[in-house]
Design a protein around this motif. Structure first.
Motif, PDB file in Angstrom:
ATOM      1  N   ASN A 105       0.807  -1.221   0.000  1.00 63.08           N
ATOM      2  CA  ASN A 105       0.000   0.000   0.000  1.00 63.08           C
ATOM      3  C   ASN A 105       0.839   1.269   0.000  1.00 63.08           C
ATOM      4  O   ASN A 105       0.568   2.204  -0.761  1.00 63.08           O
ATOM      5  CB  ASN A 105      -0.942  -0.004   1.206  1.00 63.08           C
ATOM      6  CG  ASN A 105      -1.824  -1.234   1.238  1.00 63.08           C
ATOM      7  OD1 ASN A 105      -2.063  -1.884   0.217  1.00 63.08           O
ATOM      8  ND2 ASN A 105      -2.293  -1.581   2.413  1.00 63.08           N
ATOM      9  N   LEU A 106       1.855   1.328   0.835  1.00 58.32           N
ATOM     10  CA  LEU A 106       2.680   2.526   0.920  1.00 58.32           C
ATOM     11  C   LEU A 106       3.571   2.677  -0.310  1.00 58.32           C
ATOM     12  O   LEU A 106       3.734   3.781  -0.842  1.00 58.32           O
ATOM     13  CB  LEU A 106       3.520   2.515   2.195  1.00 58.32           C
ATOM     14  CG  LEU A 106       2.810   3.017   3.460  1.00 58.32           C
ATOM     15  CD1 LEU A 106       1.566   2.230   3.790  1.00 58.32           C
ATOM     16  CD2 LEU A 106       3.749   3.044   4.634  1.00 58.32           C
ATOM     17  N   ASP A 107       4.134   1.570  -0.781  1.00 58.29           N
ATOM     18  CA  ASP A 107       4.985   1.644  -1.975  1.00 58.29           C
ATOM     19  C   ASP A 107       4.167   1.962  -3.224  1.00 58.29           C
ATOM     20  O   ASP A 107       4.638   2.651  -4.123  1.00 58.29           O
ATOM     21  CB  ASP A 107       5.770   0.347  -2.156  1.00 58.29           C
ATOM     22  CG  ASP A 107       6.875   0.187  -1.121  1.00 58.29           C
ATOM     23  OD1 ASP A 107       7.130   1.155  -0.370  1.00 58.29           O
ATOM     24  OD2 ASP A 107       7.469  -0.894  -1.052  1.00 58.29           O
TER      25      ASP A 107
ATOM     26  N   LEU B 292      -4.531   6.436   3.464  1.00 55.71           N
ATOM     27  CA  LEU B 292      -5.570   5.601   2.860  1.00 55.71           C
ATOM     28  C   LEU B 292      -5.831   4.382   3.739  1.00 55.71           C
ATOM     29  O   LEU B 292      -6.987   4.035   3.997  1.00 55.71           O
ATOM     30  CB  LEU B 292      -5.177   5.179   1.444  1.00 55.71           C
ATOM     31  CG  LEU B 292      -6.138   4.213   0.741  1.00 55.71           C
ATOM     32  CD1 LEU B 292      -7.539   4.810   0.621  1.00 55.71           C
ATOM     33  CD2 LEU B 292      -5.588   3.824  -0.622  1.00 55.71           C
ATOM     34  N   GLU B 293      -4.774   3.742   4.219  1.00 55.23           N
ATOM     35  CA  GLU B 293      -4.959   2.599   5.124  1.00 55.23           C
ATOM     36  C   GLU B 293      -5.782   2.993   6.347  1.00 55.23           C
ATOM     37  O   GLU B 293      -6.726   2.287   6.719  1.00 55.23           O
ATOM     38  CB  GLU B 293      -3.613   2.063   5.609  1.00 55.23           C
ATOM     39  CG  GLU B 293      -2.845   1.271   4.631  1.00 55.23           C
ATOM     40  CD  GLU B 293      -1.556   0.719   5.217  1.00 55.23           C
ATOM     41  OE1 GLU B 293      -1.013  -0.202   4.593  1.00 55.23           O
ATOM     42  OE2 GLU B 293      -1.081   1.186   6.290  1.00 55.23           O
TER      43      GLU B 293
ATOM     44  N   VAL C 221      -9.362   1.497   7.462  1.00 51.20           N
ATOM     45  CA  VAL C 221      -9.558   0.862   8.771  1.00 51.20           C
ATOM     46  C   VAL C 221     -10.750   1.488   9.488  1.00 51.20           C
ATOM     47  O   VAL C 221     -11.586   0.778  10.061  1.00 51.20           O
ATOM     48  CB  VAL C 221      -8.273   0.946   9.632  1.00 51.20           C
ATOM     49  CG1 VAL C 221      -8.552   0.585  11.085  1.00 51.20           C
ATOM     50  CG2 VAL C 221      -7.203   0.044   9.060  1.00 51.20           C
ATOM     51  N   GLU C 222     -10.859   2.810   9.453  1.00 49.80           N
ATOM     52  CA  GLU C 222     -12.008   3.493  10.077  1.00 49.80           C
ATOM     53  C   GLU C 222     -13.314   3.080   9.412  1.00 49.80           C
ATOM     54  O   GLU C 222     -14.310   2.845  10.090  1.00 49.80           O
ATOM     55  CB  GLU C 222     -11.831   5.007   9.995  1.00 49.80           C
ATOM     56  CG  GLU C 222     -10.765   5.546  10.914  1.00 49.80           C
ATOM     57  CD  GLU C 222     -10.520   7.034  10.728  1.00 49.80           C
ATOM     58  OE1 GLU C 222     -11.308   7.708  10.014  1.00 49.80           O
ATOM     59  OE2 GLU C 222      -9.530   7.540  11.294  1.00 49.80           O
ATOM     60  N   ALA C 223     -13.324   2.984   8.098  1.00 48.50           N
ATOM     61  CA  ALA C 223     -14.538   2.583   7.380  1.00 48.50           C
ATOM     62  C   ALA C 223     -14.895   1.129   7.689  1.00 48.50           C
ATOM     63  O   ALA C 223     -16.082   0.795   7.831  1.00 48.50           O
ATOM     64  CB  ALA C 223     -14.352   2.788   5.872  1.00 48.50           C
ATOM     65  N   LEU C 224     -13.898   0.271   7.796  1.00 49.41           N
ATOM     66  CA  LEU C 224     -14.154  -1.133   8.136  1.00 49.41           C
ATOM     67  C   LEU C 224     -14.727  -1.247   9.548  1.00 49.41           C
ATOM     68  O   LEU C 224     -15.577  -2.101   9.817  1.00 49.41           O
ATOM     69  CB  LEU C 224     -12.864  -1.956   8.031  1.00 49.41           C
ATOM     70  CG  LEU C 224     -12.278  -2.137   6.633  1.00 49.41           C
ATOM     71  CD1 LEU C 224     -10.871  -2.729   6.713  1.00 49.41           C
ATOM     72  CD2 LEU C 224     -13.170  -2.995   5.758  1.00 49.41           C
ATOM     73  N   ALA C 225     -14.278  -0.380  10.460  1.00 51.00           N
ATOM     74  CA  ALA C 225     -14.729  -0.429  11.850  1.00 51.00           C
ATOM     75  C   ALA C 225     -16.215  -0.106  11.991  1.00 51.00           C
ATOM     76  O   ALA C 225     -16.873  -0.610  12.910  1.00 51.00           O
ATOM     77  CB  ALA C 225     -13.911   0.529  12.705  1.00 51.00           C
TER      78      ALA C 225
END
Length: 185
Positions: free
Chosen positions: A35-37, A81-82, A86-90
């Motif tokens: 994701n970061l790369d 973005l990660e 993560v917030e949206a998944l929560a």
């Protein structure tokens, strides 16, 4: 700063422990190395196109280049973005029984020992690897879920999609929890 890193490590370790102790729930690893790369490469590409974009004034390329310049390291945009995902998944109801664990980036998250705990979970439980494809200047991004059996063995074809963080959270958890095809609302 050190206490925040230590706290993050404890939270991640607890997430790994919870995942290992409740193997019936789907486990999704957010693969920071990809994701970061990917964000870094996407920004490098956009910035290389910017001089050409100025001639016909391609607004989206210029906006993407501006966004890439807002950070000292474009991998920060991948981490953002990660965190957004993560917030949206929560808060996504379909994710209630899905365990989400961040896999640290080996260089960006230097000093993190969480990856050993993640590897132990991967060896004992089936899991999904989640890759996020950041798109500079856009709220929409691509994602890919790779299914794996315990012991790091691929267990089928990848599943891909795209959308905003809310759409992606719904789609990702729909797939990971085995609740059928991707919904498009």
């Amino acid at each position: 700063m050190t206490s925040r890193i230590a706290f993050g490590g404890i939270v991640a370790a607890l997430g790994c422990w919870a995942a290992a102790s409740n193997a019936s729930e789907p486990i999704v690893f957010i693969v920071s190395h990809h994701n970061l790369d990917y964000a870094k490469t996407a920004c490098e590409h956009v910035l290389s196109m910017e001089p050409e974009a100025a001639k016909p004034i391609r607004e989206e390329t210029v906006a993407a280049a501006i966004e890439c310049r807002t950070v000292r390291d474009p991998r920060e945009l991948g981490r953002r973005l990660e965190n957004d995902v993560v917030e949206a998944l929560a808060v996504e109801p379909l994710c209630f029984h899905v365990t989400v664990v961040k896999d640290p980036h080996p260089n960006y998250d230097a000093g993190s020992s969480v990856s050993r705990a993640n590897l132990a979970v991967r060896k004992k439980n089936p899991f999904w690897d989640l890759h996020l494809d950041y798109r500079p200047g856009s709220k929409v991004f691509g994602w890919h879920l790779f299914p794996n059996d315990a012991g790091l063995k691929s267990s089928g074809p990848l599943v891909s999609g795209e959308g905003t963080k809310t759409e992606a959270a719904n789609q990702i958890c729909s797939v990971a929890s085995g609740r059928g095809a991707i919904r498009k609302d």
